[in-house]
Design a protein around this motif. Structure first.
Motif, PDB file in Angstrom:
ATOM      1  N   ALA A   1       0.831  -1.206   0.000  1.00 47.27           N
ATOM      2  CA  ALA A   1       0.000   0.000   0.000  1.00 47.27           C
ATOM      3  C   ALA A   1       0.862   1.250   0.000  1.00 47.27           C
ATOM      4  CB  ALA A   1      -0.928   0.001   1.203  1.00 47.27           C
ATOM      5  N   ALA A   2       1.933   1.252   0.793  1.00 54.72           N
ATOM      6  CA  ALA A   2       2.770   2.444   0.940  1.00 54.72           C
ATOM      7  C   ALA A   2       3.595   2.739  -0.300  1.00 54.72           C
ATOM      8  CB  ALA A   2       3.688   2.279   2.152  1.00 54.72           C
ATOM      9  N   THR A   3       4.048   1.710  -0.988  1.00 55.54           N
ATOM     10  CA  THR A   3       5.007   1.921  -2.071  1.00 55.54           C
ATOM     11  C   THR A   3       4.442   1.736  -3.475  1.00 55.54           C
ATOM     12  OG1 THR A   3       5.720  -0.396  -1.917  1.00 55.54           O
ATOM     13  CG2 THR A   3       6.920   1.206  -0.586  1.00 55.54           C
ATOM     14  N   HIS A   4       3.260   1.142  -3.620  1.00 54.89           N
ATOM     15  CA  HIS A   4       2.762   0.840  -4.963  1.00 54.89           C
ATOM     16  C   HIS A   4       1.318   1.262  -5.229  1.00 54.89           C
ATOM     17  CE1 HIS A   4       6.320  -1.380  -6.165  1.00 54.89           C
ATOM     18  NE2 HIS A   4       6.266  -2.060  -5.036  1.00 54.89           N
ATOM     19  N   ALA A   5       0.406   0.901  -4.356  1.00 53.60           N
ATOM     20  CA  ALA A   5      -1.011   1.008  -4.709  1.00 53.60           C
ATOM     21  C   ALA A   5      -1.827   1.970  -3.863  1.00 53.60           C
ATOM     22  CB  ALA A   5      -1.656  -0.377  -4.645  1.00 53.60           C
ATOM     23  N   GLY A   6      -1.340   2.344  -2.671  1.00 58.61           N
ATOM     24  CA  GLY A   6      -2.150   3.174  -1.796  1.00 58.61           C
ATOM     25  C   GLY A   6      -3.428   2.438  -1.407  1.00 58.61           C
ATOM     26  N   PRO A   7      -4.503   3.148  -1.090  1.00 53.38           N
ATOM     27  CA  PRO A   7      -5.774   2.485  -0.776  1.00 53.38           C
ATOM     28  C   PRO A   7      -6.281   1.630  -1.937  1.00 53.38           C
ATOM     29  CG  PRO A   7      -5.830   4.775  -0.081  1.00 53.38           C
ATOM     30  CD  PRO A   7      -4.581   4.613  -0.903  1.00 53.38           C
ATOM     31  N   GLY A   8      -5.784   1.915  -3.145  1.00 59.55           N
ATOM     32  CA  GLY A   8      -6.157   1.103  -4.307  1.00 59.55           C
ATOM     33  C   GLY A   8      -5.726  -0.338  -4.186  1.00 59.55           C
ATOM     34  N   LEU A   9      -4.970  -0.665  -3.113  1.00 55.29           N
ATOM     35  CA  LEU A   9      -4.579  -2.056  -2.871  1.00 55.29           C
ATOM     36  C   LEU A   9      -5.820  -2.942  -2.730  1.00 55.29           C
ATOM     37  CD1 LEU A   9      -2.237  -4.036  -2.342  1.00 55.29           C
ATOM     38  CD2 LEU A   9      -2.413  -3.478   0.087  1.00 55.29           C
ATOM     39  N   ILE A  10      -6.934  -2.326  -2.349  1.00 52.95           N
ATOM     40  CA  ILE A  10      -8.195  -3.087  -2.297  1.00 52.95           C
ATOM     41  C   ILE A  10      -8.493  -3.678  -3.669  1.00 52.95           C
ATOM     42  CG2 ILE A  10     -10.684  -2.902  -1.921  1.00 52.95           C
ATOM     43  CD1 ILE A  10     -10.070  -0.557   0.000  1.00 52.95           C
ATOM     44  N   LEU A  11      -8.342  -2.861  -4.715  1.00 50.98           N
ATOM     45  CA  LEU A  11      -8.546  -3.351  -6.089  1.00 50.98           C
ATOM     46  C   LEU A  11      -7.465  -4.353  -6.473  1.00 50.98           C
ATOM     47  CD1 LEU A  11      -9.528  -0.069  -8.008  1.00 50.98           C
ATOM     48  CD2 LEU A  11     -11.032  -1.854  -7.111  1.00 50.98           C
ATOM     49  N   SER A  12      -6.234  -4.126  -5.990  1.00 51.99           N
ATOM     50  CA  SER A  12      -5.130  -5.038  -6.306  1.00 51.99           C
ATOM     51  C   SER A  12      -5.442  -6.444  -5.827  1.00 51.99           C
ATOM     52  CB  SER A  12      -3.830  -4.545  -5.648  1.00 51.99           C
ATOM     53  OG  SER A  12      -3.446  -3.277  -6.123  1.00 51.99           O
ATOM     54  N   PHE A  13      -5.958  -6.554  -4.610  1.00 56.19           N
ATOM     55  CA  PHE A  13      -6.293  -7.875  -4.077  1.00 56.19           C
ATOM     56  C   PHE A  13      -7.462  -8.496  -4.836  1.00 56.19           C
ATOM     57  CE2 PHE A  13      -3.858  -7.015  -0.110  1.00 56.19           C
ATOM     58  CZ  PHE A  13      -3.169  -8.215  -0.066  1.00 56.19           C
ATOM     59  N   ILE A  14      -8.395  -7.670  -5.276  1.00 54.27           N
ATOM     60  CA  ILE A  14      -9.517  -8.192  -6.060  1.00 54.27           C
ATOM     61  C   ILE A  14      -9.012  -8.740  -7.397  1.00 54.27           C
ATOM     62  CG2 ILE A  14     -11.631  -7.570  -7.291  1.00 54.27           C
ATOM     63  CD1 ILE A  14     -12.216  -5.571  -5.033  1.00 54.27           C
ATOM     64  N   LEU A  15      -8.133  -7.976  -8.074  1.00 52.92           N
ATOM     65  CA  LEU A  15      -7.574  -8.428  -9.353  1.00 52.92           C
ATOM     66  C   LEU A  15      -6.765  -9.710  -9.172  1.00 52.92           C
ATOM     67  CD1 LEU A  15      -6.394  -5.026 -10.909  1.00 52.92           C
ATOM     68  CD2 LEU A  15      -8.351  -6.427 -11.612  1.00 52.92           C
ATOM     69  N   ALA A  16      -5.896  -9.716  -8.152  1.00 55.57           N
ATOM     70  CA  ALA A  16      -5.079 -10.910  -7.897  1.00 55.57           C
ATOM     71  C   ALA A  16      -5.964 -12.102  -7.551  1.00 55.57           C
ATOM     72  CB  ALA A  16      -4.089 -10.635  -6.762  1.00 55.57           C
ATOM     73  N   GLY A  17      -7.035 -11.848  -6.800  1.00 57.00           N
ATOM     74  CA  GLY A  17      -7.946 -12.922  -6.437  1.00 57.00           C
ATOM     75  C   GLY A  17      -8.651 -13.512  -7.641  1.00 57.00           C
ATOM     76  N   ILE A  18      -9.006 -12.656  -8.611  1.00 60.24           N
ATOM     77  CA  ILE A  18      -9.665 -13.138  -9.830  1.00 60.24           C
ATOM     78  C   ILE A  18      -8.729 -14.057 -10.616  1.00 60.24           C
ATOM     79  CG2 ILE A  18     -10.557 -12.424 -12.087  1.00 60.24           C
ATOM     80  CD1 ILE A  18     -11.661  -9.906 -10.703  1.00 60.24           C
ATOM     81  N   VAL A  19      -7.459 -13.637 -10.755  1.00 64.13           N
ATOM     82  CA  VAL A  19      -6.482 -14.478 -11.455  1.00 64.13           C
ATOM     83  C   VAL A  19      -6.333 -15.817 -10.742  1.00 64.13           C
ATOM     84  CG1 VAL A  19      -4.058 -14.714 -12.128  1.00 64.13           C
ATOM     85  CG2 VAL A  19      -5.215 -12.515 -12.396  1.00 64.13           C
ATOM     86  N   CYS A  20      -6.262 -15.770  -9.404  1.00 62.39           N
ATOM     87  CA  CYS A  20      -6.119 -17.000  -8.638  1.00 62.39           C
ATOM     88  C   CYS A  20      -7.342 -17.897  -8.768  1.00 62.39           C
ATOM     89  CB  CYS A  20      -5.860 -16.674  -7.166  1.00 62.39           C
ATOM     90  SG  CYS A  20      -4.165 -16.269  -6.800  1.00 62.39           S
TER      91      CYS A  20
ATOM     92  N   VAL B   1     -12.078 -18.415  -1.805  1.00 58.88           N
ATOM     93  CA  VAL B   1     -13.131 -17.407  -1.608  1.00 58.88           C
ATOM     94  C   VAL B   1     -13.021 -16.793  -0.212  1.00 58.88           C
ATOM     95  CG1 VAL B   1     -15.618 -17.087  -1.336  1.00 58.88           C
ATOM     96  CG2 VAL B   1     -14.730 -18.400  -3.269  1.00 58.88           C
ATOM     97  N   ILE B   2     -12.835 -17.627   0.804  1.00 53.89           N
ATOM     98  CA  ILE B   2     -12.715 -17.134   2.181  1.00 53.89           C
ATOM     99  C   ILE B   2     -11.522 -16.200   2.323  1.00 53.89           C
ATOM    100  CG2 ILE B   2     -12.207 -17.823   4.567  1.00 53.89           C
ATOM    101  CD1 ILE B   2     -13.820 -20.389   4.005  1.00 53.89           C
ATOM    102  N   VAL B   3     -10.385 -16.611   1.780  1.00 51.32           N
ATOM    103  CA  VAL B   3      -9.165 -15.803   1.886  1.00 51.32           C
ATOM    104  C   VAL B   3      -9.329 -14.469   1.154  1.00 51.32           C
ATOM    105  CG1 VAL B   3      -6.752 -15.671   1.158  1.00 51.32           C
ATOM    106  CG2 VAL B   3      -7.609 -17.740   2.259  1.00 51.32           C
ATOM    107  N   SER B   4      -9.946 -14.484  -0.012  1.00 45.16           N
ATOM    108  CA  SER B   4     -10.144 -13.254  -0.773  1.00 45.16           C
ATOM    109  C   SER B   4     -10.958 -12.237   0.019  1.00 45.16           C
ATOM    110  CB  SER B   4     -10.842 -13.552  -2.103  1.00 45.16           C
ATOM    111  OG  SER B   4     -10.058 -14.393  -2.919  1.00 45.16           O
ATOM    112  N   ILE B   5     -12.027 -12.711   0.652  1.00 46.20           N
ATOM    113  CA  ILE B   5     -12.870 -11.817   1.459  1.00 46.20           C
ATOM    114  C   ILE B   5     -12.068 -11.226   2.620  1.00 46.20           C
ATOM    115  CG2 ILE B   5     -14.869 -11.737   3.000  1.00 46.20           C
ATOM    116  CD1 ILE B   5     -16.155 -13.898   1.208  1.00 46.20           C
ATOM    117  N   LEU B   6     -11.266 -12.060   3.288  1.00 47.43           N
ATOM    118  CA  LEU B   6     -10.454 -11.579   4.411  1.00 47.43           C
ATOM    119  C   LEU B   6      -9.437 -10.540   3.952  1.00 47.43           C
ATOM    120  CD1 LEU B   6      -9.732 -14.863   6.428  1.00 47.43           C
ATOM    121  CD2 LEU B   6     -11.274 -13.007   7.047  1.00 47.43           C
TER     122      LEU B   6
END
Length: 471
Positions: free
Chosen positions: A55-74, A264-269
């Motif tokens: 969050a601090a070095t790459h995405a900021g609060p947009g890390l929320i979207l980063s995890f969603i994108l990574a979760g979709i690929v996974c 699914v559980i991990v993505s939500i967390l």
């Protein structure tokens, strides 16, 4: 038989399908056991460390979207694993799947690649566990002698990491007692760490300041994509479920449930923790090793820091247990197929578990984590995982072409497009890794080629026609 034909010889699908392989391992795991194993193998350093730095070095609060994108690929990759696991319910995960689709040469390379992934991941987690437990002990005024507190580094005055060695050997002992026994402890630890994560989400939600989410994407969408590439690593671990195939009751049904359910559980967390974390603290302050604990101190909720540390230790313990479990089952499969010494596939008659390969795993992890500083090799675990995901994704396309009539209790939708998207996404993530990581990976593969040429090529059970006619 020509060299080319030997390298491309495939393990016949009929031998694998439906669990028809005679296995000495005891079938004792259900769908919930697999979900717990998956959550235990995934939730660890990613949620307690990776969130803040990214969050601090790459995405900021947009890390929320980063995890969603990574979760979709996974999820795309997980769907491919689920079809393979329900169709070919045999230990070995991506290694076994490649054996049935691409042939022995590719399967060995992938198996050797997975040894790298599981081995270094285990050693790194054991080292991290040591750091966290020493931090807790220091809070009670207990300090280990510096010489035995970290890996070999004479300049820093450290020579061996005793806590890392002890946890690796302890986990090996637990796993050697059988899948059900290790699952019981894993279940308790998973519930503990998930409870701690939920406590952080619930308590932290009352202190969230929406202003901290502005700007939402301070580094632009490119930063969000870069964050997704890093966040992807936080999902690594669900593939461990597939290594348990021969110890699963009703594998065609329970394996897909375990793989997809845990993801699914991990993505939500992950999304919930990231939203709360970036809402509590301005993103630019989160470049710390313990962002969750730091956030609680920032909002003056010091009383929770102990629980967070306890959750971190529990999280790392279950990750270590899951990854070492996967490593031992991989070695068991390689030994059973003759590509490694037969002793690797020996099963203890009392526990019905591969005790020898478990202790080989435990001793190797203890030595690496106790003696070798592995921080700069962390990316090797990622490159191994991504190659495995690519192999499984493409393997689904190949298997649909070569065995269209094979009974499948779970089917990936939109083939070949969804598996292709999964593979291309993983290829993109590979391009983000450093050159030194690629050099180390290539050296590791060359060592594997030498071992296969000297031993596996000549001792393969498929080559000796002990597993039926090769395709």
């Amino acid at each position: 038989m020509s060299l080319k034909h030997k390298l491309l010889r495939k393990k016949p699908i009929p031998v694998l399908h439906g669990g028809e392989v005679r296995s000495s391992l005891k079938k004792q795991l259900g769908a919930m056991d697999l979900i717990v194993l998956g959550v235990g193998s995934i939730v660890g350093t990613g949620i307690f460390v990776l969130t803040g730095v990214t969050a601090a070095t790459h995405a900021g609060p947009g890390l929320i979207l980063s995890f969603i994108l990574a979760g979709i690929v996974c999820v795309f990759c997980a769907l491919c694993y689920a079809e393979f696991a329900s169709t070919v319910p045999v230990s070995g995960s991506a290694y076994t799947y490649s054996y049935s689709t691409f042939g022995e040469g590719a399967a060995w390379i992938l198996g050797w690649d997975l040894i790298l992934e599981y081995g270094f991941a285990s050693a790194l987690v054991a080292s991290s566990w040591s750091g966290y437990i020493q931090g807790i002990l220091s809070g009670f005024g207990i300090h280990l002698p510096k010489a035995i507190s970290s890996a070999f580094n004479p300049a820093a005055g450290t020579y061996i990491d005793i806590p890392a060695i002890l946890i690796a050997l302890t986990i090996a002992w637990i796993i050697s007692r059988g899948a059900k026994e290790s699952t019981r402890l894993n279940t308790f630890m998973v519930y503990l760490k998930v409870s701690v994560v939920l406590l952080f989400i619930v308590v932290g939600a009352f202190f969230v300041k929406p202003d901290n989410w502005t700007p939402f994407m301070p580094f632009g969408f490119e930063g969000v994509v870069t964050g997704a590439a890093i966040a992807f690593l936080a999902y690594v671990g669900f593939d461990v479920i597939a290594t348990a195939a021969e110890e699963v009751k009703q594998p065609q049904k329970n394996l897909p449930i375990g793989i997809i359910g845990s993801l699914v559980i991990v993505s939500i967390l992950y999304v919930a923790v990231t939203a709360v974390l970036t809402g509590l603290v301005p993103y630019n302050l989160l470049n710390v090793k313990d962002p969750v604990a730091f956030a609680l101190l920032y909002i003056q909720q010091d009383w929770m820091s102990y629980f967070i540390s306890l959750g971190a230790v529990a999280g790392l313990t279950t990750v270590l247990m899951g990854v070492m479990y996967g490593q031992s089952r991989l070695l068991y499969s390689l030994g059973r197929d003759g590509l490694l010494p037969k002793k690797m596939s020996s099963v203890d008659p009392k526990t019905q578990s591969p005790k020898f390969s478990t202790w080989v795993t435990g001793i190797a992890v203890a030595l690496f984590s106790g003696l070798v500083p592995l921080g700069h090799l962390a990316d090797l675990t990622s490159i191994g995982t991504l190659f495995a995901f690519i192999s499984v994704s493409l393997g689904i396309i190949v298997l649909r072409k070569t065995h269209p009539d094979l009974k499948r209790t779970f089917r990936v939708p939109f083939v070949p497009w969804l598996p292709l998207i999964a593979a291309i996404s993983c290829v993109y993530l590979l391009t983000t890794l450093q050159t030194i990581t690629w050099i180390g990976f290539i050296i590791w593969l060359l060592i594997g080629v030498i071992i296969y040429a000297a031993y596996g090529y000549r001792n393969s059970r498929l080559g000796k026609n002990e597993l039926g006619d090769a395709e």
